[in-house]
Design a protein around this motif. Structure first.
Motif, PDB file in Angstrom:
ATOM      1  N   TYR A 179      55.948  67.940  71.774  1.00  9.44           N
ATOM      2  CA  TYR A 179      55.041  66.785  71.805  1.00  9.44           C
ATOM      3  C   TYR A 179      53.848  67.102  72.698  1.00  9.44           C
ATOM      4  O   TYR A 179      53.998  67.486  73.856  1.00  9.44           O
TER       5      TYR A 179
ATOM      6  N   GLU B  73      50.099  65.519  74.042  1.00 13.97           N
ATOM      7  CA  GLU B  73      49.222  64.347  74.162  1.00 13.97           C
ATOM      8  C   GLU B  73      47.997  64.734  74.981  1.00 13.97           C
ATOM      9  O   GLU B  73      48.118  65.328  76.048  1.00 13.97           O
TER      10      GLU B  73
ATOM     11  N   ARG C 173      42.913  69.303  67.973  1.00 11.19           N
ATOM     12  CA  ARG C 173      44.005  69.952  67.241  1.00 11.19           C
ATOM     13  C   ARG C 173      44.181  71.402  67.685  1.00 11.19           C
ATOM     14  O   ARG C 173      45.304  71.851  67.921  1.00 11.19           O
TER      15      ARG C 173
ATOM     16  N   ASN D 192      53.503  65.184  63.005  1.00 15.45           N
ATOM     17  CA  ASN D 192      52.980  63.849  63.300  1.00 15.45           C
ATOM     18  C   ASN D 192      51.729  63.993  64.171  1.00 15.45           C
ATOM     19  O   ASN D 192      51.811  64.493  65.274  1.00 15.45           O
ATOM     20  N   GLU D 193      50.614  63.554  63.649  1.00 15.35           N
ATOM     21  CA  GLU D 193      49.348  63.691  64.373  1.00 15.35           C
ATOM     22  C   GLU D 193      48.639  62.334  64.386  1.00 15.35           C
ATOM     23  O   GLU D 193      48.505  61.692  63.345  1.00 15.35           O
ATOM     24  N   LYS D 194      48.212  61.902  65.569  1.00 14.86           N
ATOM     25  CA  LYS D 194      47.586  60.582  65.683  1.00 14.86           C
ATOM     26  C   LYS D 194      46.361  60.627  66.589  1.00 14.86           C
ATOM     27  O   LYS D 194      46.361  61.303  67.617  1.00 14.86           O
ATOM     28  N   TYR D 195      45.334  59.901  66.170  1.00 11.17           N
ATOM     29  CA  TYR D 195      44.179  59.625  67.016  1.00 11.17           C
ATOM     30  C   TYR D 195      44.217  58.122  67.282  1.00 11.17           C
ATOM     31  O   TYR D 195      43.938  57.314  66.394  1.00 11.17           O
ATOM     32  N   LYS D 196      44.621  57.744  68.482  1.00 19.26           N
ATOM     33  CA  LYS D 196      44.835  56.333  68.767  1.00 19.26           C
ATOM     34  C   LYS D 196      44.222  55.955  70.102  1.00 19.26           C
ATOM     35  O   LYS D 196      44.520  56.582  71.121  1.00 19.26           O
TER      36      LYS D 196
ATOM     37  N   TYR E 128      44.951  61.495  71.824  1.00 19.57           N
ATOM     38  CA  TYR E 128      45.338  62.310  70.665  1.00 19.57           C
ATOM     39  C   TYR E 128      46.777  62.753  70.909  1.00 19.57           C
ATOM     40  O   TYR E 128      47.128  63.168  72.021  1.00 19.57           O
ATOM     41  N   SER E 129      47.627  62.694  69.888  1.00 17.33           N
ATOM     42  CA  SER E 129      49.009  63.156  70.045  1.00 17.33           C
ATOM     43  C   SER E 129      49.448  63.882  68.785  1.00 17.33           C
ATOM     44  O   SER E 129      48.958  63.616  67.676  1.00 17.33           O
ATOM     45  N   ALA E 130      50.390  64.807  68.965  1.00 17.88           N
ATOM     46  CA  ALA E 130      50.921  65.564  67.835  1.00 17.88           C
ATOM     47  C   ALA E 130      52.320  66.052  68.154  1.00 17.88           C
ATOM     48  O   ALA E 130      52.645  66.331  69.312  1.00 17.88           O
TER      49      ALA E 130
END
Length: 361
Positions: free
Chosen positions: A37, A39, A49, A96-100, A104-106
């Motif tokens: 994980y 972040e 990324r 799982n990749e998120k821009y929130k 940023y998390s993956a």
């Protein structure tokens, strides 16, 4: 025409066999580290990324080296510092990749080339063992103020293992699913009383070779708590691990349960690695000549060699459509031959050479 067809079939079989071994060899050379994980704080004009992937390489390499060696964390950090992690990576995937908001998390999986990494360790004279350990059933029990909880909800200790990637170590951990027959087979009291036949029955259901009872005790200390863990081998009934943490804030409860889980898993990995390194020092090298008439016979023999715990390493020297010559590193030639006979293989032994074939059906 008949002779031509036989030759053609034999050639097709041989090509198929070679392709099969190329795929097996490639797969065997891959080491996978999952669930990394990452972040990061979101910033303008930054390739988040790429940074996440590069970071995951180093984390994955650190984890894998921790699994297969007996080195402590500071030594692992020094080792990783000597490497260019990307040079050992054969692939990665982002699950799982998120821009929130501002983050940023993956969740990333990294695959390494085992042979290349192991060659580096050999050049540094660092001992390692990378073969997966036995399937092991984990039975997590928590004791809240003299109340034992195994199957009841909530069991935060069970939940920690449920969330934790069970394939994230060399040992293959598995959890019971808590079905009705599990509850009937083993109660929390049965588990801490180390009722052998009940624990064994549950382990058999999940095809586990080992079973560990992990008991966490929770004690109140004014506005803080104390956690302690005792781990028992469910078969030998011996205490194999213990630890405790005092003065824990309530909001750090889950975090410290995760620390217990990781520490125990690493400890079991180290036991597995040390045991096998000790065995390697007393290993025997033999030459096995294998005969087979059908492809299915070869597959059965090959699977036996791969899965036999007495086979530490094997190297295929020659292979054709009806025989193969393999170099084997084994722990005990007599015990290995005994295993072969038990599995209904025909054996001829001459000094450090053995001839293996399948009995006629």
């Amino acid at each position: 025409m008949k002779t031509f067809n036989i030759i053609k079939i034999k050639n097709i079989f041989l090509i198929f066999l070679i392709c099969f071994f190329v795929n097996i060899s490639f797969s065997a050379n891959q080491a996978v580290v999952k669930n990394i994980y990452i972040e990061l704080d979101l910033k303008e004009n930054v390739d988040h990324r790429t940074i996440a992937i590069e970071t995951s390489y180093k984390i994955a390499l650190s984890r894998y080296l921790k699994w297969i060696t007996l080195k402590e964390t500071p030594d692992i950090i020094d080792l990783v510092g000597l490497l260019e992690a990307r040079d050992y990576v054969s692939g990665y995937s982002i699950e799982n990749e998120k821009y929130k908001k501002e983050k940023y998390s993956a969740l990333i999986t990294v695959t390494f080339e085992k042979n290349k990494l192991e060659k580096f360790l050999e050049n540094k004279n660092i001992e390692f063992f990378s073969k997966k350990g036995p399937k092991t059933l984990i039975i997590p029990i928590i004791n809240f103020e003299q109340r034992l909880i195994l199957w009841d909800d909530p069991n935060p200790w069970f939940d920690v293992w449920l969330r934790r990637p069970l394939d994230s170590n060399l040992n293959l951990f598995t959890l019971p699913t808590g079905e009705v027959d599990d509850l009937i087979t083993l109660s929390a009291q049965d588990a801490i009383n180390l009722k052998y036949f009940k624990i064994k029955k549950l382990a058999n259901k999940y095809d586990a070779d080992q079973a560990y009872i992990l008991l966490v005790n929770v004690e109140s200390q004014n506005e803080k708590i104390k956690l302690s863990i005792e781990a028992y081998d469910g078969f030998s009934q011996e205490v194999i691990f213990s630890s405790d943490i005092e003065n824990i804030k309530i909001n750090n409860f889950d975090y410290n349960l995760n620390v217990f889980a990781d520490t125990f898993a690493d400890y079991i990995d180290d036991l597995w690695v040390k045991e096998n390194l000790d065995n390697i020092n007393s290993e025997t090298k033999i030459l096995a000549k294998i005969s087979y008439k059908k492809y299915s016979e070869w597959i059965k023999i090959k699977n036996f060699l791969i899965n036999n715990e007495k086979v530490l390493k094997y190297n295929i020297l020659i292979i054709s459509n009806n025989n193969a010559t393999i170099e084997l590193n084994i722990l005990s030639i007599d015990e290995f031959v005994e295993d072969l006979i038990k599995n209904r293989f025909k054996i001829i032994k001459k000094e450090n050479n053995i001839f293996i074939s399948q009995y006629e059906s």
